[in-house]
Design an enzyme around this catalytic site. Structure first.
Site, PDB file in Angstrom:
ATOM      1  N   ASP A 114     -64.444 -24.627 -17.206  1.00  0.00           N
ATOM      2  CA  ASP A 114     -63.885 -23.158 -17.053  1.00  0.00           C
ATOM      3  C   ASP A 114     -62.786 -22.913 -18.336  1.00  0.00           C
ATOM      4  OD1 ASP A 114     -63.566 -20.601 -16.221  1.00  0.00           O
ATOM      5  OD2 ASP A 114     -62.248 -20.848 -14.605  1.00  0.00           O
TER       6      ASP A 114
ATOM      7  N   ASN B 275     -73.205 -15.307 -13.316  1.00  0.00           N
ATOM      8  CA  ASN B 275     -73.225 -15.521 -14.489  1.00  0.00           C
ATOM      9  C   ASN B 275     -74.276 -14.926 -15.207  1.00  0.00           C
ATOM     10  OD1 ASN B 275     -71.710 -18.846 -15.008  1.00  0.00           O
ATOM     11  ND2 ASN B 275     -70.434 -16.757 -14.936  1.00  0.00           N
TER      12      ASN B 275
END
Length: 265
Positions: free
Chosen positions: A43, A92
């Protein structure tokens, strides 16, 4: 000018000290309990790019992609046998089409690198590949299949992955299998258990992660391996994924070795 000189000296001192710190960490984890399965939430790519001053934040994804191969090599050098890398969630997939295409290209390059003979990884795709474009799914599957005879670290690549969806898929698959075998509804209800559901997860046959690492300072699982990570040790770091170093990984292993795993007891 003074600030520049001060920063330069500090940078030189850091670079000189880094190898010694790395060696010290390696000594500290020698002979102590280490994880068999490490799961990584990569991340902070876009935030790293913004803070580094790049106008094109996709540069963060490209730099982060190069880090994945390094991470797998670090795991191999520390006898970690299984790595799960979270590359693309089902959420996503709702991003803008141009960004998604860029991500698909980068993920394809990452998987191709991991599938190379030099890396010697054994790949397993985990997630909803049917949510991906056909050409992307084919590319990833071909890379996965090419590693069947490899002997190195096992690497799960989580693409189009959602933890809740994985559990739903596992239960559906279990029910379908029992229905095909002629199991009645009453018998089926009795057969639904932790073990029976586990056998139908994307990661079936593999040990649950001992250690979950999340970079970027976020302190949540965000749907990653919800079932499997029930008793995992979780290690958070403020470091963005593109800036994640081997010493950060070794620090995570050192912290893991100091924890007492209770598995809910």
């Amino acid at each position: 000018m003074r600030t520049l000189k001060k920063f330069s000296l500090r940078d030189l001192a850091y670079n000189a000290a880094y190898p010694f710190y790395e060696k010290r960490l390696m000594r500290e984890i020698q002979g102590v309990r280490q994880p068999e399965h490490v799961a990584i939430m990569c991340d902070g790519n876009r935030r790293w790019a913004r803070e580094a001053g790049f106008a094109d934040v996709t540069h963060g994804h490209r730099v982060g992609a190069k880090k994945i191969g390094e991470m797998v090599r670090w795991c191999a050098h520390t006898d970690v046998e299984l790595v799960t890398v979270y590359l693309l969630s089902t959420e996503n997939l709702g991003r803008a089409s141009d960004e998604l295409q860029m991500l698909f290209d980068i993920i394809g390059d990452v998987v191709d690198e991991l599938a190379s003979p030099e890396t010697n990884c054994r790949l397993r795709l985990v997630g909803h590949l049917d949510l991906l474009p056909d050409d992307v799914s084919r590319r990833l599957t071909q890379a996965q299949d090419s590693t069947n005879d490899n002997t190195g670290v096992f690497v799960n690549v989580a693409v189009g992955y959602g933890g809740r969806q994985e559990i739903v898929d596992a239960v559906r698959e279990l029910i379908d299998a029992e229905a095909a075998a002629g199991t009645t509804a009453t018998e089926m209800a009795e057969k639904i258990s932790v073990d029976s559901i586990s056998k139908h997860l994307y990661t079936s046959g593999q040990p649950d992660p001992d250690l979950v690492i999340r970079t970027s300072g976020e302190q949540r699982l965000s749907g990653f391996l919800l079932w499997q990570a029930a008793y995992s040790e979780i290690w958070f770091t403020d470091t963005y994924w593109p800036a994640f170093r081997r010493v950060d990984f070794l620090r995570a292993l050192r912290e893991y070795s100091k924890r007492s795993r209770r598995f809910g007891k």
